[in-house]
Design a protein around this motif. Structure first.
Motif, PDB file in Angstrom:
ATOM      1  N   LEU A  46       0.811  -1.221   0.000  1.00 39.52           N
ATOM      2  CA  LEU A  46       0.000   0.000   0.000  1.00 39.52           C
ATOM      3  C   LEU A  46       0.847   1.275   0.000  1.00 39.52           C
ATOM      4  O   LEU A  46       0.560   2.196  -0.775  1.00 39.52           O
ATOM      5  CB  LEU A  46      -0.955  -0.006   1.194  1.00 39.52           C
ATOM      6  N   PRO A  47       1.914   1.377   0.821  1.00 36.42           N
ATOM      7  CA  PRO A  47       2.734   2.610   0.777  1.00 36.42           C
ATOM      8  C   PRO A  47       3.309   2.905  -0.604  1.00 36.42           C
ATOM      9  O   PRO A  47       3.150   4.034  -1.100  1.00 36.42           O
ATOM     10  CB  PRO A  47       3.815   2.345   1.827  1.00 36.42           C
ATOM     11  N   PRO A  48       3.980   1.944  -1.271  1.00 37.10           N
ATOM     12  CA  PRO A  48       4.481   2.275  -2.615  1.00 37.10           C
ATOM     13  C   PRO A  48       3.364   2.528  -3.618  1.00 37.10           C
ATOM     14  O   PRO A  48       3.547   3.286  -4.579  1.00 37.10           O
ATOM     15  CB  PRO A  48       5.315   1.046  -3.009  1.00 37.10           C
ATOM     16  N   THR A  49       2.200   1.912  -3.391  1.00 34.93           N
ATOM     17  CA  THR A  49       1.062   2.169  -4.278  1.00 34.93           C
ATOM     18  C   THR A  49       0.606   3.620  -4.148  1.00 34.93           C
ATOM     19  O   THR A  49       0.378   4.310  -5.145  1.00 34.93           O
ATOM     20  CB  THR A  49      -0.111   1.230  -3.958  1.00 34.93           C
ATOM     21  N   TYR A  53       0.593   6.975  -6.798  1.00 36.41           N
ATOM     22  CA  TYR A  53      -0.507   7.907  -7.065  1.00 36.41           C
ATOM     23  C   TYR A  53      -0.017   9.351  -6.986  1.00 36.41           C
ATOM     24  O   TYR A  53      -0.449  10.209  -7.763  1.00 36.41           O
ATOM     25  CB  TYR A  53      -1.649   7.692  -6.064  1.00 36.41           C
ATOM     26  N   LEU A  54       0.885   9.613  -6.037  1.00 34.47           N
ATOM     27  CA  LEU A  54       1.452  10.959  -5.935  1.00 34.47           C
ATOM     28  C   LEU A  54       2.296  11.279  -7.165  1.00 34.47           C
ATOM     29  O   LEU A  54       2.330  12.419  -7.625  1.00 34.47           O
ATOM     30  CB  LEU A  54       2.306  11.069  -4.669  1.00 34.47           C
ATOM     31  N   ALA A  55       2.953  10.255  -7.697  1.00 36.98           N
ATOM     32  CA  ALA A  55       3.759  10.461  -8.912  1.00 36.98           C
ATOM     33  C   ALA A  55       2.854  10.797 -10.086  1.00 36.98           C
ATOM     34  O   ALA A  55       3.177  11.665 -10.906  1.00 36.98           O
ATOM     35  CB  ALA A  55       4.582   9.213  -9.206  1.00 36.98           C
ATOM     36  N   VAL A  56       1.718  10.119 -10.170  1.00 36.72           N
ATOM     37  CA  VAL A  56       0.763  10.417 -11.242  1.00 36.72           C
ATOM     38  C   VAL A  56       0.227  11.841 -11.067  1.00 36.72           C
ATOM     39  O   VAL A  56       0.067  12.580 -12.043  1.00 36.72           O
ATOM     40  CB  VAL A  56      -0.394   9.406 -11.245  1.00 36.72           C
ATOM     41  N   LYS A  57      -0.028  12.221  -9.814  1.00 33.38           N
ATOM     42  CA  LYS A  57      -0.494  13.585  -9.537  1.00 33.38           C
ATOM     43  C   LYS A  57       0.531  14.603 -10.028  1.00 33.38           C
ATOM     44  O   LYS A  57       0.176  15.616 -10.642  1.00 33.38           O
ATOM     45  CB  LYS A  57      -0.724  13.758  -8.034  1.00 33.38           C
ATOM     46  N   LEU A 120       9.255  -6.259  -5.020  1.00 36.48           N
ATOM     47  CA  LEU A 120       9.466  -5.532  -6.275  1.00 36.48           C
ATOM     48  C   LEU A 120       8.847  -4.139  -6.219  1.00 36.48           C
ATOM     49  O   LEU A 120       9.475  -3.155  -6.633  1.00 36.48           O
ATOM     50  CB  LEU A 120       8.888  -6.326  -7.451  1.00 36.48           C
ATOM     51  N   GLN A 121       7.631  -4.045  -5.712  1.00 32.83           N
ATOM     52  CA  GLN A 121       6.993  -2.724  -5.672  1.00 32.83           C
ATOM     53  C   GLN A 121       7.715  -1.776  -4.722  1.00 32.83           C
ATOM     54  O   GLN A 121       7.820  -0.578  -4.988  1.00 32.83           O
ATOM     55  CB  GLN A 121       5.512  -2.861  -5.297  1.00 32.83           C
ATOM     56  N   TRP A 122       8.209  -2.318  -3.620  1.00 34.61           N
ATOM     57  CA  TRP A 122       8.990  -1.469  -2.718  1.00 34.61           C
ATOM     58  C   TRP A 122      10.298  -1.046  -3.383  1.00 34.61           C
ATOM     59  O   TRP A 122      10.715   0.107  -3.283  1.00 34.61           O
ATOM     60  CB  TRP A 122       9.270  -2.207  -1.409  1.00 34.61           C
ATOM     61  N   ALA A 123      10.944  -1.984  -4.065  1.00 35.93           N
ATOM     62  CA  ALA A 123      12.229  -1.675  -4.708  1.00 35.93           C
ATOM     63  C   ALA A 123      12.075  -0.664  -5.829  1.00 35.93           C
ATOM     64  O   ALA A 123      12.950   0.192  -6.034  1.00 35.93           O
ATOM     65  CB  ALA A 123      12.855  -2.966  -5.256  1.00 35.93           C
ATOM     66  N   PHE A 124      10.947  -0.730  -6.539  1.00 35.76           N
ATOM     67  CA  PHE A 124      10.752   0.148  -7.682  1.00 35.76           C
ATOM     68  C   PHE A 124      10.151   1.496  -7.296  1.00 35.76           C
ATOM     69  O   PHE A 124       9.829   2.304  -8.168  1.00 35.76           O
ATOM     70  CB  PHE A 124       9.860  -0.529  -8.727  1.00 35.76           C
ATOM     71  N   SER A 125      10.028   1.753  -6.004  1.00 38.10           N
ATOM     72  CA  SER A 125       9.485   3.041  -5.565  1.00 38.10           C
ATOM     73  C   SER A 125      10.359   4.209  -6.010  1.00 38.10           C
ATOM     74  O   SER A 125       9.880   5.336  -6.134  1.00 38.10           O
ATOM     75  CB  SER A 125       9.344   3.071  -4.035  1.00 38.10           C
ATOM     76  N   PHE A 126      11.647   3.919  -6.252  1.00 36.72           N
ATOM     77  CA  PHE A 126      12.547   5.003  -6.652  1.00 36.72           C
ATOM     78  C   PHE A 126      12.098   5.637  -7.970  1.00 36.72           C
ATOM     79  O   PHE A 126      12.380   6.803  -8.236  1.00 36.72           O
ATOM     80  CB  PHE A 126      13.988   4.486  -6.768  1.00 36.72           C
ATOM     81  N   GLU A 127      11.391   4.876  -8.813  1.00 35.94           N
ATOM     82  CA  GLU A 127      10.886   5.446 -10.068  1.00 35.94           C
ATOM     83  C   GLU A 127       9.933   6.596  -9.770  1.00 35.94           C
ATOM     84  O   GLU A 127       9.993   7.657 -10.401  1.00 35.94           O
ATOM     85  CB  GLU A 127      10.137   4.384 -10.871  1.00 35.94           C
ATOM     86  N   ASN A 128       9.052   6.364  -8.795  1.00 33.28           N
ATOM     87  CA  ASN A 128       8.080   7.400  -8.435  1.00 33.28           C
ATOM     88  C   ASN A 128       8.767   8.577  -7.748  1.00 33.28           C
ATOM     89  O   ASN A 128       8.374   9.731  -7.947  1.00 33.28           O
ATOM     90  CB  ASN A 128       7.010   6.803  -7.525  1.00 33.28           C
ATOM     91  N   THR A 144      13.765   3.799 -16.487  1.00 35.44           N
ATOM     92  CA  THR A 144      13.762   2.955 -15.291  1.00 35.44           C
ATOM     93  C   THR A 144      12.505   2.092 -15.244  1.00 35.44           C
ATOM     94  O   THR A 144      12.562   0.938 -14.817  1.00 35.44           O
ATOM     95  CB  THR A 144      13.855   3.805 -14.014  1.00 35.44           C
ATOM     96  N   GLN A 145      11.393   2.626 -15.709  1.00 33.97           N
ATOM     97  CA  GLN A 145      10.161   1.843 -15.736  1.00 33.97           C
ATOM     98  C   GLN A 145      10.279   0.671 -16.710  1.00 33.97           C
ATOM     99  O   GLN A 145       9.822  -0.436 -16.426  1.00 33.97           O
ATOM    100  CB  GLN A 145       8.975   2.735 -16.127  1.00 33.97           C
ATOM    101  N   PHE A 146      10.918   0.918 -17.838  1.00 29.50           N
ATOM    102  CA  PHE A 146      11.110  -0.150 -18.820  1.00 29.50           C
ATOM    103  C   PHE A 146      12.031  -1.231 -18.262  1.00 29.50           C
ATOM    104  O   PHE A 146      11.762  -2.432 -18.404  1.00 29.50           O
ATOM    105  CB  PHE A 146      11.699   0.426 -20.105  1.00 29.50           C
TER     106      PHE A 146
END
Length: 199
Positions: A46-49, A53-57, A120-128, A144-146
């Motif tokens: 939930l935290p990285p999710t 959302y903040l990144a999309v904002k 994985l989702q926690w590790a990829f938080s750096f993208e956001n 990085t997303q790719f």
């Protein structure tokens, strides 16, 4: 809800599987109860999710500087896209697996990939974080997303391949279903909700 110690135990098993040791699957709860409990992984990510959302904002505000374009409903729509596509993908995958003759492996695949999503989702938080704190970083973010997508697909394939006993056709079919369906369903749900119509 599984305790953190249990989740760490599951992840240890997945690590063994990725190292080529099928006995790592024995660390997972592959029962029917384990299938339903694996959805608690959504709480653990939930935290990285929310960070995504903040990144999309941030992306939206870079195009529409007026904060008024984003209301509370914006976040509910993002959640609907996320969780709606997850449900649709899972149902379609289970149907494909059943009619494809590998239905006996489908629950284990879902369980394993649900728990794999946690680190994985926690590790990829750096993208956001890049998208939020580094203005004009579209190229870096996309790169990085790719890379993250390729790594996730690779790890998922290895785990699926161990579960199905090395059947390349079943592994490829599973991976294709689990990666194509979310993209299509997310697009359709976002379209239906009129989310980001001008992007």
């Amino acid at each position: 809800m599984p305790r953190l110690e249990e989740v760490v135990y599951y992840l240890r098993g997945l690590w063994l599987v990725l190292k080529g040791k099928p006995e790592g699957l024995g660390y997972l709860d592959l029962t029917e109860q384990g299938f339903w409990r694996s959805w608690w992984s959504l709480v653990y990510v939930l935290p990285p999710t929310l960070l995504s959302y903040l990144a999309v904002k941030t992306l939206v505000l870079s195009i529409h500087p007026d904060p008024g374009v984003i209301g509370v409903d914006f976040y509910f729509k993002l959640a609907a896209v996320d969780y709606g596509s997850t449900v649709i993908t899972t149902v379609i995958f289970l149907v494909v697996a059943r009619f494809g003759g590998f239905g006996q492996f489908a629950p284990a695949i879902v369980i394993a990939l649900n728990w794999l999503a946690v680190p994985l989702q926690w590790a990829f938080s750096f993208e956001n974080l890049i998208q939020i704190y580094v203005p004009g970083s579209a190229l870096l973010t996309e790169s990085t997303q790719f890379a993250s997508m390729l790594l996730t697909a690779f790890l998922s394939y290895r785990i699926i391949d161990r579960i199905v006993g090395g059947s390349a056709l079943v592994s490829a079919t599973s991976l294709l279903t689990l990666y194509v369906v979310p993209q299509l369903s997310q697009y359709k749900i976002a379209q239906a909700l009129a989310l980001l119509p001008d992007l």
